[in-house]
Motif scaffolding. Structure first.
Motif, PDB file in Angstrom:
ATOM      1  N   ASN A 267       0.868  -1.171   0.000  1.00 52.56           N
ATOM      2  CA  ASN A 267       0.000   0.000   0.000  1.00 52.56           C
ATOM      3  C   ASN A 267       0.907   1.225   0.000  1.00 52.56           C
ATOM      4  OD1 ASN A 267      -1.519   2.294   0.994  1.00 52.56           O
ATOM      5  ND2 ASN A 267      -3.137   0.846   1.546  1.00 52.56           N
ATOM      6  N   LYS A 268       0.975   1.899  -1.129  1.00 57.01           N
ATOM      7  CA  LYS A 268       1.912   3.000  -1.287  1.00 57.01           C
ATOM      8  C   LYS A 268       1.671   4.101  -0.259  1.00 57.01           C
ATOM      9  CE  LYS A 268       3.671   6.345  -4.633  1.00 57.01           C
ATOM     10  NZ  LYS A 268       3.633   6.822  -6.032  1.00 57.01           N
ATOM     11  N   THR A 269       0.430   4.390   0.024  1.00 62.48           N
ATOM     12  CA  THR A 269       0.105   5.448   0.996  1.00 62.48           C
ATOM     13  C   THR A 269       0.643   5.092   2.374  1.00 62.48           C
ATOM     14  OG1 THR A 269      -1.901   6.037  -0.229  1.00 62.48           O
ATOM     15  CG2 THR A 269      -1.751   6.752   2.073  1.00 62.48           C
ATOM     16  N   ILE A 271       3.066   2.941   3.125  1.00 65.68           N
ATOM     17  CA  ILE A 271       4.530   2.898   3.104  1.00 65.68           C
ATOM     18  C   ILE A 271       5.110   4.297   3.282  1.00 65.68           C
ATOM     19  CG2 ILE A 271       6.464   2.704   1.480  1.00 65.68           C
ATOM     20  CD1 ILE A 271       5.605   0.038   0.716  1.00 65.68           C
ATOM     21  N   ASN A 272       4.621   5.251   2.519  1.00 63.42           N
ATOM     22  CA  ASN A 272       5.175   6.601   2.586  1.00 63.42           C
ATOM     23  C   ASN A 272       4.843   7.300   3.904  1.00 63.42           C
ATOM     24  OD1 ASN A 272       6.500   7.446  -0.158  1.00 63.42           O
ATOM     25  ND2 ASN A 272       4.728   6.216  -0.712  1.00 63.42           N
ATOM     26  N   LYS A 273       3.696   6.957   4.492  1.00 62.12           N
ATOM     27  CA  LYS A 273       3.353   7.490   5.805  1.00 62.12           C
ATOM     28  C   LYS A 273       4.339   6.981   6.851  1.00 62.12           C
ATOM     29  CE  LYS A 273      -0.328   7.585   9.286  1.00 62.12           C
ATOM     30  NZ  LYS A 273      -1.694   7.084   9.649  1.00 62.12           N
ATOM     31  N   LYS A 274       4.657   5.692   6.773  1.00 62.52           N
ATOM     32  CA  LYS A 274       5.593   5.099   7.731  1.00 62.52           C
ATOM     33  C   LYS A 274       6.989   5.672   7.551  1.00 62.52           C
ATOM     34  CE  LYS A 274       6.474   2.319  11.099  1.00 62.52           C
ATOM     35  NZ  LYS A 274       5.887   2.559  12.432  1.00 62.52           N
ATOM     36  N   VAL A 275       7.402   5.866   6.315  1.00 60.07           N
ATOM     37  CA  VAL A 275       8.718   6.453   6.057  1.00 60.07           C
ATOM     38  C   VAL A 275       8.800   7.847   6.675  1.00 60.07           C
ATOM     39  CG1 VAL A 275      10.227   7.391   4.255  1.00 60.07           C
ATOM     40  CG2 VAL A 275       9.214   5.128   3.977  1.00 60.07           C
ATOM     41  N   SER A 276       7.759   8.636   6.511  1.00 58.82           N
ATOM     42  CA  SER A 276       7.738   9.995   7.071  1.00 58.82           C
ATOM     43  C   SER A 276       7.823   9.960   8.594  1.00 58.82           C
ATOM     44  CB  SER A 276       6.457  10.720   6.639  1.00 58.82           C
ATOM     45  OG  SER A 276       6.425  10.897   5.241  1.00 58.82           O
ATOM     46  N   GLU A 277       7.102   9.028   9.197  1.00 62.60           N
ATOM     47  CA  GLU A 277       7.129   8.902  10.655  1.00 62.60           C
ATOM     48  C   GLU A 277       8.529   8.550  11.146  1.00 62.60           C
ATOM     49  OE1 GLU A 277       4.253   5.938  11.539  1.00 62.60           O
ATOM     50  OE2 GLU A 277       2.508   7.259  11.222  1.00 62.60           O
ATOM     51  N   LEU A 278       9.176   7.634  10.461  1.00 58.34           N
ATOM     52  CA  LEU A 278      10.513   7.199  10.879  1.00 58.34           C
ATOM     53  C   LEU A 278      11.552   8.294  10.664  1.00 58.34           C
ATOM     54  CD1 LEU A 278      10.353   3.561   9.492  1.00 58.34           C
ATOM     55  CD2 LEU A 278      10.409   4.224  11.895  1.00 58.34           C
ATOM     56  N   TYR A 279      11.380   9.072   9.610  1.00 59.55           N
ATOM     57  CA  TYR A 279      12.309  10.191   9.387  1.00 59.55           C
ATOM     58  C   TYR A 279      12.175  11.233  10.492  1.00 59.55           C
ATOM     59  CZ  TYR A 279      14.970   9.639   5.117  1.00 59.55           C
ATOM     60  OH  TYR A 279      15.908   9.256   4.205  1.00 59.55           O
ATOM     61  N   ALA A 280      10.976  11.371  11.027  1.00 60.76           N
ATOM     62  CA  ALA A 280      10.731  12.358  12.083  1.00 60.76           C
ATOM     63  C   ALA A 280      11.088  11.831  13.466  1.00 60.76           C
ATOM     64  CB  ALA A 280       9.262  12.783  12.057  1.00 60.76           C
ATOM     65  N   ASP A 281      11.347  10.533  13.574  1.00 59.80           N
ATOM     66  CA  ASP A 281      11.637   9.921  14.867  1.00 59.80           C
ATOM     67  C   ASP A 281      13.094  10.177  15.255  1.00 59.80           C
ATOM     68  OD1 ASP A 281      12.147   8.172  17.036  1.00 59.80           O
ATOM     69  OD2 ASP A 281      10.526   6.847  16.369  1.00 59.80           O
ATOM     70  N   GLU A 292      14.524  -0.477   3.814  1.00 58.74           N
ATOM     71  CA  GLU A 292      14.498  -1.932   3.926  1.00 58.74           C
ATOM     72  C   GLU A 292      13.603  -2.348   5.091  1.00 58.74           C
ATOM     73  OE1 GLU A 292      17.500  -5.811   4.249  1.00 58.74           O
ATOM     74  OE2 GLU A 292      18.333  -3.780   4.087  1.00 58.74           O
ATOM     75  N   TYR A 293      13.624  -1.576   6.174  1.00 59.03           N
ATOM     76  CA  TYR A 293      12.783  -1.872   7.343  1.00 59.03           C
ATOM     77  C   TYR A 293      11.309  -1.851   6.962  1.00 59.03           C
ATOM     78  CZ  TYR A 293      10.601  -1.107  11.952  1.00 59.03           C
ATOM     79  OH  TYR A 293       9.816  -1.192  13.076  1.00 59.03           O
ATOM     80  N   VAL A 294      10.910  -0.832   6.213  1.00 60.10           N
ATOM     81  CA  VAL A 294       9.502  -0.707   5.813  1.00 60.10           C
ATOM     82  C   VAL A 294       9.120  -1.794   4.808  1.00 60.10           C
ATOM     83  CG1 VAL A 294       7.855   0.770   4.610  1.00 60.10           C
ATOM     84  CG2 VAL A 294       9.392   1.750   6.310  1.00 60.10           C
ATOM     85  N   LEU A 295       9.983  -2.035   3.828  1.00 64.91           N
ATOM     86  CA  LEU A 295       9.692  -3.058   2.826  1.00 64.91           C
ATOM     87  C   LEU A 295       9.589  -4.439   3.462  1.00 64.91           C
ATOM     88  CD1 LEU A 295      12.077  -1.888  -0.046  1.00 64.91           C
ATOM     89  CD2 LEU A 295       9.572  -1.775  -0.036  1.00 64.91           C
ATOM     90  N   GLY A 296      10.341  -4.658   4.546  1.00 65.53           N
ATOM     91  CA  GLY A 296      10.330  -5.946   5.235  1.00 65.53           C
ATOM     92  C   GLY A 296       9.224  -6.079   6.257  1.00 65.53           C
ATOM     93  N   GLY A 297       8.278  -5.156   6.260  1.00 62.79           N
ATOM     94  CA  GLY A 297       7.141  -5.254   7.165  1.00 62.79           C
ATOM     95  C   GLY A 297       7.398  -4.716   8.548  1.00 62.79           C
ATOM     96  N   CYS A 298       8.397  -3.847   8.686  1.00 66.02           N
ATOM     97  CA  CYS A 298       8.718  -3.200   9.971  1.00 66.02           C
ATOM     98  C   CYS A 298       9.012  -4.227  11.070  1.00 66.02           C
ATOM     99  CB  CYS A 298       7.573  -2.277  10.411  1.00 66.02           C
ATOM    100  SG  CYS A 298       7.221  -0.950   9.248  1.00 66.02           S
ATOM    101  N   LYS A 299       9.809  -5.226  10.726  1.00 67.03           N
ATOM    102  CA  LYS A 299      10.121  -6.285  11.691  1.00 67.03           C
ATOM    103  C   LYS A 299      11.551  -6.215  12.212  1.00 67.03           C
ATOM    104  CE  LYS A 299       6.792  -9.493   9.605  1.00 67.03           C
ATOM    105  NZ  LYS A 299       6.608 -10.793   8.891  1.00 67.03           N
ATOM    106  N   ASP A 300      12.483  -5.898  11.346  1.00 71.23           N
ATOM    107  CA  ASP A 300      13.893  -5.928  11.746  1.00 71.23           C
ATOM    108  C   ASP A 300      14.361  -4.538  12.170  1.00 71.23           C
ATOM    109  OD1 ASP A 300      16.515  -6.475  12.190  1.00 71.23           O
ATOM    110  OD2 ASP A 300      17.013  -7.054  10.132  1.00 71.23           O
ATOM    111  N   SER A 301      14.125  -4.202  13.417  1.00 77.75           N
ATOM    112  CA  SER A 301      14.455  -2.864  13.906  1.00 77.75           C
ATOM    113  C   SER A 301      15.955  -2.630  14.022  1.00 77.75           C
ATOM    114  CB  SER A 301      13.791  -2.605  15.257  1.00 77.75           C
ATOM    115  OG  SER A 301      14.065  -3.655  16.160  1.00 77.75           O
ATOM    116  N   LYS A 302      16.761  -3.680  13.896  1.00 76.00           N
ATOM    117  CA  LYS A 302      18.214  -3.491  13.909  1.00 76.00           C
ATOM    118  C   LYS A 302      18.664  -2.618  12.744  1.00 76.00           C
ATOM    119  CE  LYS A 302      19.198  -8.040  15.983  1.00 76.00           C
ATOM    120  NZ  LYS A 302      17.874  -8.652  15.703  1.00 76.00           N
TER     121      LYS A 302
END
Length: 386
Positions: A267-269, A271-281, A292-302
């Motif tokens: 879901n492109k919307t 994905i881009n929402k999550k990317v924005s959130e992570l950039y602001a974190d 890669e974190y977002v594409l992988g389903g936000c599982k590998d926080s390393k």
């Protein structure tokens, strides 16, 4: 390999009939067509920066030696530059007044300098070795040459070793600064076009990291269809998923991510929402890992290298947990305290414990003292997800 030293050839002789292709950045011919200045195995001209090209001309005017130049004599009697094309192209471009040099505080083109200076340049003799041998000998010699000032990079060497129709076509596509696609590609690739960085990236993706074997296998191909199609498929996939290019997107191994994730629906919307959130974190240290974190389903926080707790906060939490544990007669590791083994009442040293997020970062927990707990190293490792 046979060699013959020439000391009688002047700059005028070498640059007679010089032709320069502005669009491709090539000094193509010299010696009235007898000399090919940039054969297919040579790298692009990279001296056109107002410094290195100017330095060549000023060296000649000051009488400094330009160093040895090597020509390869082909079976048909034609010559091609084996080493020295940057210097020769600089000389030819200056004689054609393609750039100026500073003399006496003023900028001068060749046609504008005094006759004596023009003659000094044209009549300067060069030291040139004419080499003759089989193709493998010439390529091996070329690979060992260290170009004055700027050594060949790895891809330039490979272009020389595996020169042929494939390299010629590949360079026309990926090493041509006039290619209108460069602007789009530059959002995901960094480097210099004429230093073969874009070509190297394309080859690395299509070969899965085995560039040498791929170039050897396709050396005689009369097209680069597979290379272009695969490369553009990756670029289009990335470009279609993410709204705004970020600087951290450059030099990510998109080829690897494409192979892993391009068949998955997204879901492109979201994905881009999550990317924005992570950039602001503020706790995300590795912005490059976001994609890669977002594409992988936000599982590998390393991949994100979440900012760790401050040392002073860890000490404060440790002392508090230790005090409370001693008062209750339980372990200062909360997970040991609710267990049934010998560590149920064990008081761990701070060096035997790690800081942990009470509420996992991936579930919205922050990296501050109010969300920090100290766990023994065994339980912290077992808990895993920060």
């Amino acid at each position: 390999m046979k060699t013959q030293l020439h000391t009688e050839w002047t700059i005028k002789d070498i640059c007679e009939g010089f032709f320069y292709n502005d669009n491709e950045g090539k000094g193509v011919f010299g010696m009235n067509g007898k000399l090919t200045i940039q054969p297919e195995y040579q790298r692009n001209y990279i001296y056109a920066d107002g410094k290195k090209d100017v330095a060549v001309i000023k060296s000649v005017l000051k009488g400094y030696p330009l160093g040895l130049i090597y020509f390869n004599k082909r079976e048909d009697g034609q010559l091609e530059v084996l080493d020295g094309q940057q210097r020769i192209t600089s000389l030819g471009r200056f004689i054609l007044s393609k750039f100026a040099i500073e003399l006496d505080g003023m900028q001068h083109y060749f046609r504008g300098i005094s006759k004596d200076k023009q003659d000094k340049i044209l009549n300067t003799k060069l030291l040139i070795y004419e080499c003759e041998g089989i193709e493998d000998e010439i390529r091996e010699w070329f690979e060992t040459i260290n170009i004055a000032g700027i050594p060949l990079n790895r891809q330039e060497v490979l272009n020389a070793i595996y020169s042929g129709s494939f390299v010629t076509l590949a360079k026309e596509e990926f090493s041509n600064s006039q290619n209108t696609n460069i602007n789009k590609w530059s959002s995901y690739i960094s480097g210099v076009v004429n230093r073969q960085d874009y070509l190297q990236c394309a080859l690395n993706w299509v070969s899965k990291g085995n560039i040498r074997n791929y170039m050897s296998m396709h050396r005689r191909d009369d097209n680069i269809n597979e290379l272009k199609t695969y490369f553009n498929s990756i670029i289009d996939w990335v470009d279609g998923l993410f709204d705004d290019p970020h600087s951290e997107m450059k030099n990510i191994d998109w080829g690897k991510l494409y192979e892993t994730y391009h068949k998955q629906p997204y879901n492109k919307t979201e994905i881009n929402k999550k990317v924005s959130e992570l950039y602001a974190d503020e706790y995300v240290k590795n912005k490059k890992g976001i994609f890669e974190y977002v594409l992988g389903g936000c599982k590998d926080s390393k991949l994100l290298e979440i900012r760790i707790f401050e040392e002073r906060d860890k000490k404060t939490v440790y002392e508090r947990q230790k005090k409370e544990a001693e008062e209750k007669g339980i372990s200062n590791c909360p997970l040991c305290a609710i267990g049934n083994d010998n560590n149920q009442k064990h008081i761990w040293k701070i060096t035997e414990m790690d800081a942990d997020h009470v509420t996992a970062w991936s579930k919205g927990g922050s990296t501050d003292i109010n969300n920090c707990q100290m766990l023994c190293k065994t339980h912290n490792k077992a808990k895993g997800n920060i």
